[in-house]
Design a protein around this motif. Structure first.
Motif, PDB file in Angstrom:
ATOM      1  N   LEU A 139      -6.637  41.906  88.363  1.00  0.00           N
ATOM      2  CA  LEU A 139      -6.200  42.910  87.399  1.00  0.00           C
ATOM      3  C   LEU A 139      -4.695  43.112  87.499  1.00  0.00           C
ATOM      4  CD1 LEU A 139      -8.966  45.639  87.986  1.00  0.00           C
ATOM      5  CD2 LEU A 139      -8.946  43.854  86.249  1.00  0.00           C
ATOM      6  N   ARG A 140      -4.075  43.355  86.356  1.00  0.00           N
ATOM      7  CA  ARG A 140      -2.656  43.710  86.341  1.00  0.00           C
ATOM      8  C   ARG A 140      -2.438  44.822  85.325  1.00  0.00           C
ATOM      9  NH1 ARG A 140       0.323  41.962  82.015  1.00  0.00           N
ATOM     10  NH2 ARG A 140      -0.683  40.424  80.628  1.00  0.00           N
ATOM     11  N   ASN A 141      -1.325  45.520  85.486  1.00  0.00           N
ATOM     12  CA  ASN A 141      -0.989  46.622  84.588  1.00  0.00           C
ATOM     13  C   ASN A 141       0.269  46.273  83.805  1.00  0.00           C
ATOM     14  OD1 ASN A 141      -2.903  48.913  85.526  1.00  0.00           O
ATOM     15  ND2 ASN A 141      -2.013  48.171  87.431  1.00  0.00           N
ATOM     16  N   GLU A 142       0.208  46.385  82.474  1.00  0.00           N
ATOM     17  CA  GLU A 142       1.380  46.093  81.653  1.00  0.00           C
ATOM     18  C   GLU A 142       2.443  47.162  81.852  1.00  0.00           C
ATOM     19  OE1 GLU A 142       0.524  45.419  77.574  1.00  0.00           O
ATOM     20  OE2 GLU A 142      -0.419  43.470  77.955  1.00  0.00           O
ATOM     21  N   THR A 143       3.689  46.702  81.988  1.00  0.00           N
ATOM     22  CA  THR A 143       4.800  47.588  82.330  1.00  0.00           C
ATOM     23  C   THR A 143       4.983  48.716  81.321  1.00  0.00           C
ATOM     24  OG1 THR A 143       5.921  45.706  83.364  1.00  0.00           O
ATOM     25  CG2 THR A 143       7.251  47.648  82.897  1.00  0.00           C
ATOM     26  N   ALA A 148       4.789  54.529  80.072  1.00  0.00           N
ATOM     27  CA  ALA A 148       4.270  55.595  79.215  1.00  0.00           C
ATOM     28  C   ALA A 148       3.422  56.571  80.020  1.00  0.00           C
ATOM     29  CB  ALA A 148       3.458  55.002  78.068  1.00  0.00           C
ATOM     30  N   ALA A 149       2.596  56.057  80.930  1.00  0.00           N
ATOM     31  CA  ALA A 149       1.742  56.911  81.753  1.00  0.00           C
ATOM     32  C   ALA A 149       2.578  57.797  82.669  1.00  0.00           C
ATOM     33  CB  ALA A 149       0.782  56.058  82.575  1.00  0.00           C
ATOM     34  N   VAL A 150       3.627  57.237  83.252  1.00  0.00           N
ATOM     35  CA  VAL A 150       4.501  58.023  84.126  1.00  0.00           C
ATOM     36  C   VAL A 150       5.203  59.122  83.320  1.00  0.00           C
ATOM     37  CG1 VAL A 150       6.565  57.964  85.575  1.00  0.00           C
ATOM     38  CG2 VAL A 150       4.838  56.165  85.786  1.00  0.00           C
ATOM     39  N   ALA A 151       5.670  58.777  82.117  1.00  0.00           N
ATOM     40  CA  ALA A 151       6.349  59.769  81.267  1.00  0.00           C
ATOM     41  C   ALA A 151       5.391  60.909  80.903  1.00  0.00           C
ATOM     42  CB  ALA A 151       6.881  59.095  80.002  1.00  0.00           C
ATOM     43  N   MET A 193      -5.387  51.670  79.232  1.00  0.00           N
ATOM     44  CA  MET A 193      -5.212  50.740  78.111  1.00  0.00           C
ATOM     45  C   MET A 193      -4.267  49.594  78.475  1.00  0.00           C
ATOM     46  SD  MET A 193      -7.127  51.508  75.633  1.00  0.00           S
ATOM     47  CE  MET A 193      -8.434  52.656  76.021  1.00  0.00           C
ATOM     48  N   GLY A 194      -3.500  49.782  79.551  1.00  0.00           N
ATOM     49  CA  GLY A 194      -2.583  48.731  79.971  1.00  0.00           C
ATOM     50  C   GLY A 194      -3.167  47.762  80.984  1.00  0.00           C
ATOM     51  N   VAL A 195      -4.444  47.936  81.336  1.00  0.00           N
ATOM     52  CA  VAL A 195      -5.080  47.054  82.318  1.00  0.00           C
ATOM     53  C   VAL A 195      -5.474  45.738  81.653  1.00  0.00           C
ATOM     54  CG1 VAL A 195      -7.027  46.776  83.898  1.00  0.00           C
ATOM     55  CG2 VAL A 195      -5.934  49.011  83.648  1.00  0.00           C
TER      56      VAL A 195
END
Length: 259
Positions: A139-143, A148-151, A193-195
């Motif tokens: 699994l990877r997370n799109e930057t 967006a999640a951090v914001a 959604m970024g996974v």
């Protein structure tokens, strides 16, 4: 194929209601913390508020939402150590944020600093929980989704801390708790959604299946919620606090005469 609602949309309202309840209890406990005259008592109530906000309002919501996360033809297991660490991280960063704004003189600069620290910590909690996943697919997370999640986490944390230190009316707190629950859910699903899956792995799997964690987590959550609700219900009213302070002052005034 990644599915975020493998049990249908049942996990969505459950996660929202748990998050709203935890947020409301946290706001009520933070209100009582503001009424404390001594720093020691204020710290104690702020820690209880952090337990409600970070533990129930944020982390339990994350856990419930993750129950619906599955990947077609893939097995998912969760490392217990990292899972517990993510829960502790959620409580710790919220506690730090509340202590930053709750001790000493309140200021906008302190609020922004606390919101930034807490928001980044909440995002770290989410990705620590994701790191607990052991699977036969990578699994990877799109930057972009991570940013967006951090914001969202920073914005939600800042607003939550501001509400925790400003609201007085109970009815307003439940409305604010609903808004906070929406923000927490938005943070979670934005990150999810970024996974992406990037391939398979032959490494041996370890950890527990999510279905095996439902009963102990549901039991623990119920116990914690009952404890927090009991604490909120038995919190002294402002009138009772003023009476207690007057009695303490009278006792202190009588002490010299008793000697």
């Amino acid at each position: 194929m990644i599915d975020h609602f493998s049990y249908g949309y049942l996990t969505l309202p459950i996660a929202f209601l748990v998050s709203m309840t935890g947020s409301a209890l946290g706001l009520l406990l933070a209100r009582h913390a503001r009424r404390q005259a001594t720093g020691g008592r204020r710290v104690l109530w702020l820690f209880l508020a952090a337990f409600a906000l970070g533990g129930t309002g944020i982390w339990v919501m994350h856990f419930v939402a993750m129950l619906g996360f599955t990947i077609t033809d893939a097995e998912l297991r969760y490392d217990p150590g990292l899972t517990v660490l993510s829960a502790l991280l959620a409580v710790a960063v919220v506690a730090c944020g509340l202590l930053i704004i709750g001790l000493g003189r309140y200021s906008t600069v302190k609020l922004l600093a606390a919101g930034l620290f807490t928001g980044v910590g909440i995002a770290a909690m989410h990705y620590t929980g994701m790191a607990a996943i052991n699977s036969n697919v990578e699994l990877r997370n799109e930057t972009g989704f991570v940013a967006a999640a951090v914001a969202i986490a920073v914005g939600a944390a800042t607003v939550s801390l501001w509400l925790a230190w400003r609201l007085e009316r109970t009815s307003s707190m439940w409305l604010a708790a609903a808004v906070m629950a929406l923000a927490v859910n938005l943070l979670h699903y934005t990150a999810m959604m970024g996974v992406r899956t990037t391939g398979t792995t032959s490494e041996p799997l370890h950890g527990a299946h999510s279905i095996d964690m439902i009963f102990p987590m549901a039991t623990l959550t119920a116990i914690v919620l009952l404890f927090l609700i009991f604490t909120v219900v038995t919190v002294p009213t402002p009138e009772e606090l003023r009476t207690e302070q007057r009695l303490a002052a009278i006792e202190q005034g009588m002490e010299p005469g008793l000697r």
